[in-house]
Design an enzyme around this catalytic site. Structure first.
Site, PDB file in Angstrom:
ATOM      1  N   SER A 223      -0.934  10.077  -3.753  1.00 36.62           N
ATOM      2  CA  SER A 223       0.755   9.277  -2.762  1.00 36.62           C
ATOM      3  C   SER A 223       1.032   9.313  -1.542  1.00 36.62           C
ATOM      4  O   SER A 223      -0.240   9.366  -1.064  1.00 36.62           O
ATOM      5  CB  SER A 223       2.033   9.740  -3.689  1.00 36.62           C
ATOM      6  OG  SER A 223       2.846   9.035  -3.927  1.00 36.62           O
ATOM      7  N   ASP A 450       0.132   0.475 -10.691  1.00 39.76           N
ATOM      8  CA  ASP A 450       0.051   1.330  -9.964  1.00 39.76           C
ATOM      9  C   ASP A 450       1.370   1.193  -8.568  1.00 39.76           C
ATOM     10  O   ASP A 450       1.581   0.202  -8.265  1.00 39.76           O
ATOM     11  CB  ASP A 450      -0.546   2.581  -8.315  1.00 39.76           C
ATOM     12  CG  ASP A 450      -0.275   3.482  -8.151  1.00 39.76           C
ATOM     13  OD1 ASP A 450       1.061   3.386  -7.652  1.00 39.76           O
ATOM     14  OD2 ASP A 450      -0.980   4.508  -8.052  1.00 39.76           O
ATOM     15  N   HIS A 478       0.752   6.138 -12.110  1.00 38.77           N
ATOM     16  CA  HIS A 478       0.781   6.080 -10.191  1.00 38.77           C
ATOM     17  C   HIS A 478      -0.404   7.529 -10.179  1.00 38.77           C
ATOM     18  O   HIS A 478      -0.114   8.933 -10.008  1.00 38.77           O
ATOM     19  CB  HIS A 478       1.779   7.063  -9.583  1.00 38.77           C
ATOM     20  CG  HIS A 478       2.281   7.253  -8.620  1.00 38.77           C
ATOM     21  ND1 HIS A 478       1.472   6.281  -7.320  1.00 38.77           N
ATOM     22  CD2 HIS A 478       3.224   8.147  -7.449  1.00 38.77           C
ATOM     23  CE1 HIS A 478       1.659   7.070  -6.372  1.00 38.77           C
ATOM     24  NE2 HIS A 478       2.570   8.066  -6.288  1.00 38.77           N
TER      25      HIS A 478
END
Length: 509
Positions: A223, A450, A478
């Site tokens: 991320s 995502d 994610h």
């Protein structure tokens, strides 16, 4: 609801990788700490030459230490910041490759918490066998001189402020809440607030690389951690080893585009959830179409805006908290059953389920205290890019575009992006292409649905990086590594253990 460009992965979201990889390394990248830091600028050599004093953490198998870095790299003589580091040494068998730094995202997520809670026990055994697993809490985060902004009670009030204002007075209250948050950060964290940017954290990582005795930095970032890793590669391409950037950000985008793209990402994730939900007899959003499910969810939010419902404690479930609860469940499809149950409860005037999801998102403890995740998140984001909006009027003009991206979440996401408009420290970063010319192959991982880091960002980052290789997971949730795809895990394990990146454009499901 307050996304604050929150790009994160929870420490429990990853599962154990499915396939083991055999094979021999081309050798260790480890040398002496003094040699690893030999190329440091003269004014930074004291930092690169410090000695780490490792001690038992009190957590079985882990060692901890602290390192010093300059508070301001432009003025290294102006004082230090102390940063917390933890590691679990390579377990064997097999020749040790070096250190593998991990970062779970955020910004604001504790890398040490992630390491000790998951990575050092949940990453594939062959990876843990041949790497020392290492984490550093970024400056301003958790154990590394954390940014502080609001008390627990103040944060409770902040999370309940209406973020879909319908009139001028409500917009004024939201602006005042953003201003109070920013003032609290300045009051409690003025010293470090201008010095928690991603560039500074990437430079801290290079100091740590040298202190660990590694010639190259090996790294897995999820991320926001992808932005951090890409920034490191751009700053230090010749010191970049095996980098996995999973759930990639696009550094070339301005803040408004990031927020709008993420809005569309959460809409796509909700559509996947809704498509699954309407097939079930007990779906609280109906059993007809995904569009009807979206209409039902929007009506729930509107009803809660008018009349919050009880939760079994002093806080009621407001529209803002309910939206945050739904957003929290979009990160991982494993949370969909919990979300269905929570939505059903809210429909019966029981808001406890959605409140629990919101509290997990904000890292609120049962005693009413909060981790510093949201404080650090804002501090880093607001330094890294100029604000998306500088006034309520600017938000109002942008709302239609956000609502086009997501009829359900768009309005709230647009208003949430106003937070950096009140920030007391000027942004030091700008949107830019990240090429890392001369770096070794870098693996960029993107998931097609995502919610937090849309797939197009991974495509863009892989294209920008001179040595980028795109690995695609066709699925929900994610990030992708360690979340159940043997194809993804096998490709990344081979890269980390053998240095062989997957073929550019490889797709997995």
């Amino acid at each position: 609801m307050d996304t604050r460009r929150l790009l994160r992965i929870s420490a429990t979201a990853l599962g154990t990788a499915g396939l083991l990889i055999s094979g021999c390394s081309s050798g260790s990248s480890t040398t002496s700490a003094s040699a690893a830091g030999a190329s440091a600028p003269e004014d930074l050599k004291p930092y690169y030459a410090q000695k780490l004093s490792w001690r038992d953490c009190g957590v079985e198998g882990f060692q901890c230490t602290t390192m010093k870095a300059p508070l301001d790299y432009a003025q290294p003589d102006d004082g230090d910041i102390r940063l917390a580091v933890s590691r679990k040494k390579a377990t064997g068998p097999g020749k040790r490759i070096g250190s593998l730094l991990v970062n779970p995202g955020g910004p604001g997520g504790s890398a040490i918490g992630y390491l000790q809670g998951y990575a050092a026990i949940g990453y594939p055994a062959p990876v843990r066998a041949r790497y020392d697993m290492v984490a550093i809490d970024p400056r301003g985060v958790a154990r590394s001189e954390p940014v502080e902004c609001l008390t627990g009670k103040e944060m409770d009030a902040y999370t309940q402020v209406d973020q879909t204002p319908d009139e001028e007075a409500e917009a004024g209250k939201l602006s005042a809440a953003f201003q109070k948050f920013a003032n609290g950060c300045e009051k409690r964290s003025a010293r470090i607030l201008p010095h928690v940017s991603t560039v500074e954290t990437a430079r801290d990582m290079d100091v740590l690389r040298a202190l660990l005795g590694d010639e190259k930095l090996h790294y897995v970032g999820a991320s926001y951690g992808t932005f951090l890793g890409a920034t490191y590669a751009d700053l230090f391409p010749d010191r970049t080893g095996r980098l996995v950037l999973d759930g990639a950000m696009d550094p070339s985008l301005p803040a408004i585009d990031i927020n709008r793209d993420q809005t569309a990402g959460f809409e796509a994730a909700f559509q996947s959830f809704a498509a699954d939900c309407v097939k079930k007899e007990d779906c609280p959003l109906g059993t007809t179409t995904t569009d009807a499910a979206g209409t039902a969810l929007k009506k729930l939010f509107t009803d809660l805006d008018a009349k919050p419902v009880p939760t079994g404690e002093s806080r009621k479930l407001s529209e803002s908290l309910a939206t945050t609860g739904v957003i929290a469940a979009m990160y991982d499809e494993a949370a969909w059953p919990q979300l269905r149950e929570a939505l059903a409860g809210a429909g019966r005037s029981d808001g406890s389920g959605l409140l629990a999801l919101a509290d997990s998102y904000y890292e609120r403890e049962p005693n009413g205290s909060y981790a510093n995740l949201m404080f650090a998140n804002a501090a880093v984001n607001c330094l890294d890019l100029p604000p998306a909006f500088d006034s309520p009027d600017a938000v109002r003009k942008a709302v239609p575009g956000f609502e086009k991206a997501s009829p359900v979440f768009g309005r709230g996401f647009a208003w949430a992006a106003l937070n950096c408009g009140y920030w007391p420290a000027d942004a030091t970063g700008t949107p830019h292409r990240t090429e890392a010319e001369g770096a070794a192959p870098i693996v960029v991982v993107g998931t097609t649905r995502d919610p937090a880091t849309p797939y197009a960002w991974a495509e863009s980052l892989a294209d920008q990086l001179s040595s980028g290789t795109l690995l695609t997971y066709e699925g929900d949730g994610h990030t992708a590594y360690g979340r159940g795809s043997d194809c993804i895990d096998t490709a990344i394990n081979a890269y980390l253990l053998e240095g062989t990146p997957p073929e550019d454009g490889k797709k997995c499901s």
